[in-house]
Enzyme design. Structure first.
Site, mmCIF file in Angstrom:
data_model
loop_
_atom_site.group_PDB
_atom_site.id
_atom_site.type_symbol
_atom_site.label_atom_id
_atom_site.label_comp_id
_atom_site.label_asym_id
_atom_site.label_seq_id
_atom_site.Cartn_x
_atom_site.Cartn_y
_atom_site.Cartn_z
ATOM 1 N N HIS B 82 5.463 9.938 -1.264
ATOM 2 C CA HIS B 82 6.240 11.131 -1.630
ATOM 3 C C HIS B 82 7.650 10.775 -2.085
ATOM 4 C CE1 HIS B 82 7.926 11.511 2.597
ATOM 5 N NE2 HIS B 82 8.938 11.976 1.912
ATOM 6 N N ASP B 112 0.433 8.519 2.392
ATOM 7 C CA ASP B 112 1.836 8.615 2.013
ATOM 8 C C ASP B 112 2.524 7.253 1.920
ATOM 9 O OD1 ASP B 112 4.092 9.842 1.147
ATOM 10 O OD2 ASP B 112 4.762 10.519 3.123
ATOM 11 N N GLY B 193 15.571 11.598 3.179
ATOM 12 C CA GLY B 193 16.146 10.361 2.652
ATOM 13 C C GLY B 193 15.727 9.154 3.462
ATOM 14 N N ASN B 194 15.390 9.381 4.736
ATOM 15 C CA ASN B 194 14.827 8.304 5.558
ATOM 16 C C ASN B 194 13.397 7.979 5.126
ATOM 17 O OD1 ASN B 194 16.850 9.143 8.132
ATOM 18 N ND2 ASN B 194 16.217 7.011 8.026
ATOM 19 N N SER B 195 12.802 8.882 4.390
ATOM 20 C CA SER B 195 11.408 8.716 3.989
ATOM 21 C C SER B 195 11.188 7.373 3.308
ATOM 22 C CB SER B 195 11.002 9.826 3.018
ATOM 23 O OG SER B 195 10.857 11.019 3.712
#
Lengths: 348, 563, 344
Positions: B82, B112, B193-195
């Site tokens: 994502h 993901d 944003g940590n994704s």
């Protein structure tokens, strides 16, 4: 399916070594938590409306099936049940509730044994010594945030430190806090819907509190993560488990005296100004306690009996909570100085 | 004004000493201990920071994005699907403050995950992959990344917390495809944003990729202490598919189960729908069956099963332990069903996303180069005992040299010798004259030799029709890379390479109606070859014996040598 | 030799299982002593009067569960704020959090319950700091940590008096990052909110690493969304200490404004994409296409480096810019302005 033979022959030949990597079990926990886990149950009530979660957590505190949890209106349902760490589901009743303290004691309906029903041995957690807890202590909470684990799945573990212990001065301004909590433990571990009712553990795994529901501080606009310390629960539990039948109706709070607040002889400026909620003195009744204490018009009351007064409403609230006959300290701002006056409250 | 020691401390310390003699010394020891641990944490974080990336799809850093982590010095970066989407080119910022171009290799939309490769000659500091199955709940972990794109200089944000739960099954509501199948729940702060950023253990190994956060609608989209990372052990199952530039497919049993509460309050899993065409049905799974175990592990509820199924790619073989009621109502009996999971298509629809064929070629060549650098033997001999599924056994001697192969099976009086000399094949049984090998058997030996030599030798590779890295599989507990080979005669083989040392691990080839999967394990000159049915994993035969690399006698492959 | 393939194995980073060997007990005891050491220098600040709270208390439990944020009329917190004693003779450093309410009276209460009327001496709009003065002697100042003590990964204990002067609110996290918010703030994972804005972020040694401020990544004052979110900011000790003498004299310090829009893709020197008309940059003759290579002694190669270099300065500060235009190189000295629309 006439025979198991063909099935076994065609399906059953796979050897261990054709398996994929050995699969993990649900996972072990660090020591102190491993001991606490079997005592934690998932509690399901009848919420889900108006933001009251239907799910929560609880702690088995007695092997006969007594579970401490956070008080919630969602518990008031005939379909109340609890699920233990092995995934067993038990019907439960409210044995005793104390909304003022923010807790309830549930009683699980254990299987009586006999055909098809294995004897269940619950592994309770003893109430520990919350008196020894102080700010900065490492703590763990166990609970079911957002209610997404179920059955034998293990609830979530959160770690934090104790933020403060005591009855914060701001408690009157905290939304939704149980009314009669003389002392509470605040902590900074994550706290979400579903965590309420779960245990607060010290770093060595001692049960020192029951996590409360989510409350918000109006003074800081922050969520407060509080737990009811076990020192307040010992008598409650000890007494309730001696009962022979449930008595879920909360004890009535002591009747308020209709006499009204003590008399001071201070008249605050309550003009309907939009901008000034401050507790300015408009007039001091002659010969009154206030006059004897040395109040003057235009004094700004800043602190009454140790409580900060930010508005006339604060003043009224604090005064109502005080008993006539006592002498209290009042800090007022007079001109460029703060001065402390001693005010003796009189019966109305 | 800035100083490490000031007066107020001295008084505080004094009061302390006089109140409790002896405590001060312990206090010093505590402080020394705590500072030492803290210094280790600081050093660890500093080192790990070099491997944490800020990931921006496209060529403009700062236009939305997430995080990533370097898992190989050659510039392989894991991130969330994502975050990457299907952007072919991405920009990656590292803690040196510089940005790098990256290409998208493979994607795992269902899990993901996406794999990128930085386009740069330099080598990068990478982190080792950990073992997320050995974690303990409550263990300390570190999450790193670039929440809210806070780091203009690309130095990552690090947050610290503990493992809240393991093997969580979470589907992300809103995006139906996305499943955090075997995920790790943490209380460390995870924010937008940590994704794609890494979750680390205290020993600096990678535990997972952070990608899902729990949020409270009344608090905005920020952390509430409920975050999820896709576990690295799940990702490992997909790594070769990702490196093969595939759109990974998670597995499905094509059956649904529901939780059923028994009269004793236990939960059990009951099959309440199953596709008649499904592999599970063919393997014998039926409506109403109660699922007890999955690959040998006891199941406790539906989430539990979903966790285990969704951490596997399509095509991975699974084994179910099933309990079924007797027709006469007299109790239950147990059966097993073993089959390969079918694909659960997710992400971009077929054909919507295609990797650059040059990238696939580059990854294939990279793998072959590494394999060839292990100096695989072109010639060897195996002598041992062949044991069949029915328990009978017989001696077998296999000699291989280049394309040629000679298989001698049986003992005096009952021996059979099969020879393929690189073009023709013969078979001779005791007391009979040699005759031509049946074409199917000749093709079997020839196809395998061409495929293996093609992987070993660039010259031979040129004579093949196709040789391509197509993903990964598992041989037992061993994760392997899979190469698909076709020779000029159209014969197809799958070759497996051990993911750890790129040694040859096995192969698969057609036989009769189905396929055979053959697993090789060589330890100290001893070799075990296990042949199982490709689909069900049912054991066909094993060969155990000695393995000797080296040139074989020239004459052994000539037909006239056969006695 | 066998090449390691995809997974990089056997490259053990750091001591094996460092986390497991950690002594949680020592950490707990050290944390508590650090709190004790700093507590005496942490004061409560009551800001009375000013803008009225617009808050309707819910009438039932369900209403309360909805959350105050969802409710109309929500306004900024009115509870006590926190400050640090920075000099024994009554100088208190705190955040600007409560100034937004335009309070009429400021009252500082020290750890021992003594209250003092305070006056506002100065505020730093760039760092959300303000300095108060009370008439007092013999207060106990906090101890600031040395600049080199500030490292990512260190434990960080946030302290506040948001629950009243007699309760110190404690939360713990780590230092998550440095040079955030234009290079002005450090970032911590401790729970940071109005409960401790103006309070200290403390090291295990009981020294102040920074002062907690309501800055937010979106610019402007932090809002309720990021309270306790694991992302909070503090002004590092070295910058806070440097600001104190200026605050005691200057009244209001504003962020320094140059007036250029840098090209975000700048690599070797910051290329100017736009110059605001009338800005200090325009007055000094900077033009689009010019490349800034240094601010004072600090070389700048990328846009963020220019922002961080300027972030260290206030409006009114004189800075020296190294600029190249084509082959021409020169050094400009100019005075930074205040951002348009800042202050009144």
């Amino acid at each position: 399916m006439n025979s198991r033979g063909p099935v076994r022959r065609t399906l059953g030949c796979a050897l261990g070594l054709t398996l994929c990597a050995t699969l993990p079990a649900f996972g072990q926990a660090i020591d102190p938590l491993e001991r606490a886990w079997p005592a934690v149950v998932k509690v399901y009530g009848a919420g889900g409306f108006q933001g009251v979660p239907a799910y929560g957590s609880g702690v088995i505190v007695d092997a006969r099936g007594f579970v401490l949890t956070a008080w919630s209106i969602a518990l008031r349902t005939p379909s109340l049940r609890a699920v233990d760490v092995d995934g067993r589901s038990y019907p439960a009743v409210i044995w005793r509730a104390d909304p003022g303290l923010g807790v309830a004691l549930l009683k699980l309906e254990l299987p009586v044994g006999g055909l098809g029903a294995a004897k269940v041995e619950l592994r309770p957690l003893a109430l520990g010594r919350s008196e020894a807890v102080s700010p900065g202590d490492t703590i763990y909470t166990l609970g079911n945030p957002f209610g997404f684990v179920y059955g034998a799945e293990r609830v979530a573990v959160q770690r934090g430190v104790v933020t403060t212990v005591g009855a914060p001065q701001e408690d009157a301004r905290v939304l939704n806090l149980p009314e009669r909590l003389p002392r509470l433990i605040l902590h900074d571990a994550p706290h979400n819907p579903g965590t309420q009712g779960g245990p607060l553990l010290t770093r060595s795994g001692e049960l020192v509190g029951i996590c409360g529901r989510i409350v918000e501080s109006r003074a800081t606009n922050t969520l407060l993560n509080f737990a009811v310390p076990t020192e307040l629960l010992r008598d409650f539990v000890r007494e309730a488990i001696t009962w022979r039948s449930p008595n879920p109706d909360p004890p009535r709070p002591p009747a308020e005296s209709a006499a009204g607040p003590p008399v001071t002889g201070l008249r605050l400026l309550r003009a309907h100004l939009v901008r000034s909620p401050l507790a300015y003195v408009e007039r001091v009744v002659p010969e009154s306690p206030a006059a004897r204490a040395g109040f003057e018009p235009d004094d700004l009351v800043f602190r009454l009996a140790g409580r900060t007064i930010r508005s006339c409403r604060d003043y009224d609230q604090v005064l109502e909570s005080l008993a006539a006959g006592q002498e209290v300290e009042v800090v007022v701002k007079r001109g460029p100085a703060l001065i402390t006056l001693r005010l003796r409250l009189e019966a109305p | 004004m800035v100083s490490r020691r000031l007066a107020p401390w001295a008084t505080a310390a004094l009061a302390f000493v006089s109140a409790a003699p002896g405590v001060a010394q312990d206090a010093d020891a505590d402080l020394a201990q705590a500072l030492e641990d803290e210094a280790r944490q600081v050093a660890l974080v500093a080192r790990l920071s070099e491997s944490v990336a800020a990931v921006f799809p496209g060529e403009d850093p700062g236009q939305g994005g997430g995080s990533g982590v370097l898992i190989d010095p050659r510039g392989y970066v894991l991130t969330n699907f994502h975050v990457s989407g299907v952007a072919q080119v991405l920009t990656v910022g590292l803690s040196d403050g510089r940005t790098y171009r990256a290409r998208l290799l493979g994607i795992d939309p269902g899990g993901d995950i996406a794999l990128l490769r930085l386009i740069d000659e330099r080598t990068f500091r990478a982190v080792p992959l950990g073992d997320s199955d050995s974690l303990q709940v409550g263990e300390r972990v570190y999450a790193m990344g670039n929440p809210f794109l806070l780091a203009e200089d690309y130095t990552p944000t690090v947050t610290e917390g503990v493992i809240s739960g393991l093997h969580r099954y979470r589907d992300a509501s809103g995006s139906s495809d996305l499943v955090y199948g075997d995920s790790i729940q943490i209380d460390a702060s995870i924010n937008p944003g940590n994704s794609g950023g890494p979750l680390f253990r205290g020993d600096g190994t990678l535990l997972g990729i952070n990608g899902l956060g729990g949020f409270r609608p009344d608090r905005g989209r920020v952390n509430v202490g409920v975050g999820f990372a896709a576990s690295i052990n799940q990702i490992k199952n997909f790594l070769w598919d990702l490196r093969a530039c595939r759109q990974c497919q998670h597995g499905t049993m094509n059956a649904t189960v529901r939780d059923q509460t028994t009269p004793t309050g236990q939960t059990q899993l009951v099959v309440d729908a199953i596709g008649r065409e499904s592999a599970a049905y063919r393997a014998g799974l039926r409506l109403g069956d109660v699922l007890r175990t999955f690959n040998g592990v006891e199941l406790s509820n539906q989430n539990h099963l979903l966790t285990y199924v969704s951490r596997l790619p399509a095509g991975r073989r699974v084994r179910l332990g099933v309990e079924r009621a007797r027709e006469d109502g007299a109790g239950v009996f147990e059966v097993e069903a073993s089959f390969r999971l079918e694909p659960l298509w997710s992400g971009p629809r077929r054909g919507e996303w295609r990797p650059d064929p040059d990238l696939v070629t580059a990854e294939t060549e990279g793998l072959l180069a590494a394999y060839r650098a292990t100096s695989p033997a072109r010639a060897y001999a195996v002598e041992g005992t062949l044991t069949r599924a029915d328990g009978t056994s017989v001696r077998q001697l296999i000699r291989v040299d280049g394309l040629r192969v000679r298989v001698e099976t049986g003992t005096l009086g009952e021996a059979q010798v099969e020879v393929y000399d690189g073009a023709e094949g013969w078979v001779q049984r005791s007391g009979e004259a040699p005759q031509a090998l049946p074409p199917a058997r000749r093709d079997q030996l020839a196809g395998t030799r061409h495929a293996l030599l093609g992987a070993q030798d660039p010259e031979q590779q040129r004579s093949l029709a196709a040789l391509e890295l197509t993903g990964g599989d598992a041989l037992g507990a061993q994760r392997v890379a899979r190469l698909e080979v076709r020779d000029q005669a159209g014969r197809k083989r799958l070759l497996y390479f051990d993911a750890l040392d790129l040694g040859f691990a096995g192969l698969a080839y057609p036989q009769g109606e189905g396929w055979v999967e053959e697993r090789w394990r060589a330890v100290d000159g001893r070799l075990t070859v296990t042949r199982v049915d490709f689909e069900s994993g049912a054991l066909l035969e094993t060969l155990e014996g000695s393995y000797a690399p080296g040139p074989q006698p020239e004459g052994s492959f000539a037909p006239e040598e056969v006695r | 030799m066998r090449l390691t393939c995809f997974a990089v194995l056997g490259v053990a980073l750091g001591a094996p299982l460092a986390a497991q060997s950690r002594d949680e007990g020592a950490l707990e005891r050290v944390t508590k002593r650090a709190i004790e050491r700093v507590a005496v220098g942490v004061v409560e600040i009551e800001a009375l009067g000013g803008l009225e709270e617009a808050f309707q208390a819910p009438t039932n439990e369900a209403g309360a569960e909805e959350g105050i944020l969802a409710r109309k009329g929500f306004k900024q917190a009115y509870g006590p704020s926190t400050g640090l004693v920075v000099r024994e003779d009554g100088w208190i450093l705190t955040s600007t959090f409560f100034l937004r309410r335009k309070p009429r009276h400021l009252i500082v209460t020290t750890h021992d319950g003594k209250s003092y009327l305070a006056t506002l001496a100065g505020q730093d709009e760039a760092r959300a700091l303000c300095l108060l003065k009370v008439q007092a002697k013999g207060l106990t100042p906090v101890t600031w940590a040395a600049p080199e003590a500030l490292r990512v990964g260190r434990y960080a204990i946030a302290l506040g008096r948001g629950l009243g002067y007699e309760h110190l609110a404690v939360s713990r996290g780590i230092v998550s990052g440095l040079n955030r918010i234009g290079g002005r703030a450090l970032q911590s994972s401790a729970a940071i909110s109005p409960m401790n804005y103006g309070g200290p972020l403390v090291s295990l040694e009981g020294e102040v690493l920074g002062i907690l401020v309501p800055l937010s990544m979106q610019g402007g004052q932090a809002s309720v969304e990021i309270y306790d979110s694991g992302i909070g900011f503090a002004i590092p000790a070295v910058d806070a200490v440097a600001a104190i003498p200026r605050l005691s004299k200057a009244g209001v310090l504003r962020p320094g404004f140059l007036g250029v829009v840098p090209d975000p893709l700048s690599q070797d020197g910051v290329r100017i994409a736009q110059v605001s008309p009338g800005s200090p940059a325009a007055q000094a003759g900077l033009e689009p296409g010019d490349t800034i290579t240094a601010v004072g002694e600090r070389a700048v190669e990328r846009a963020w480096q220019l922002r961080h270099a300027l972030g260290a300065h206030y409006a009114g500060d004189e800075v020296e810019l190294s600029v190249s235009r084509g082959t021409e190189r020169k050094t400009l000295t100019l005075t930074l302005g205040a951002p348009p629309g800042a202050g009144k």
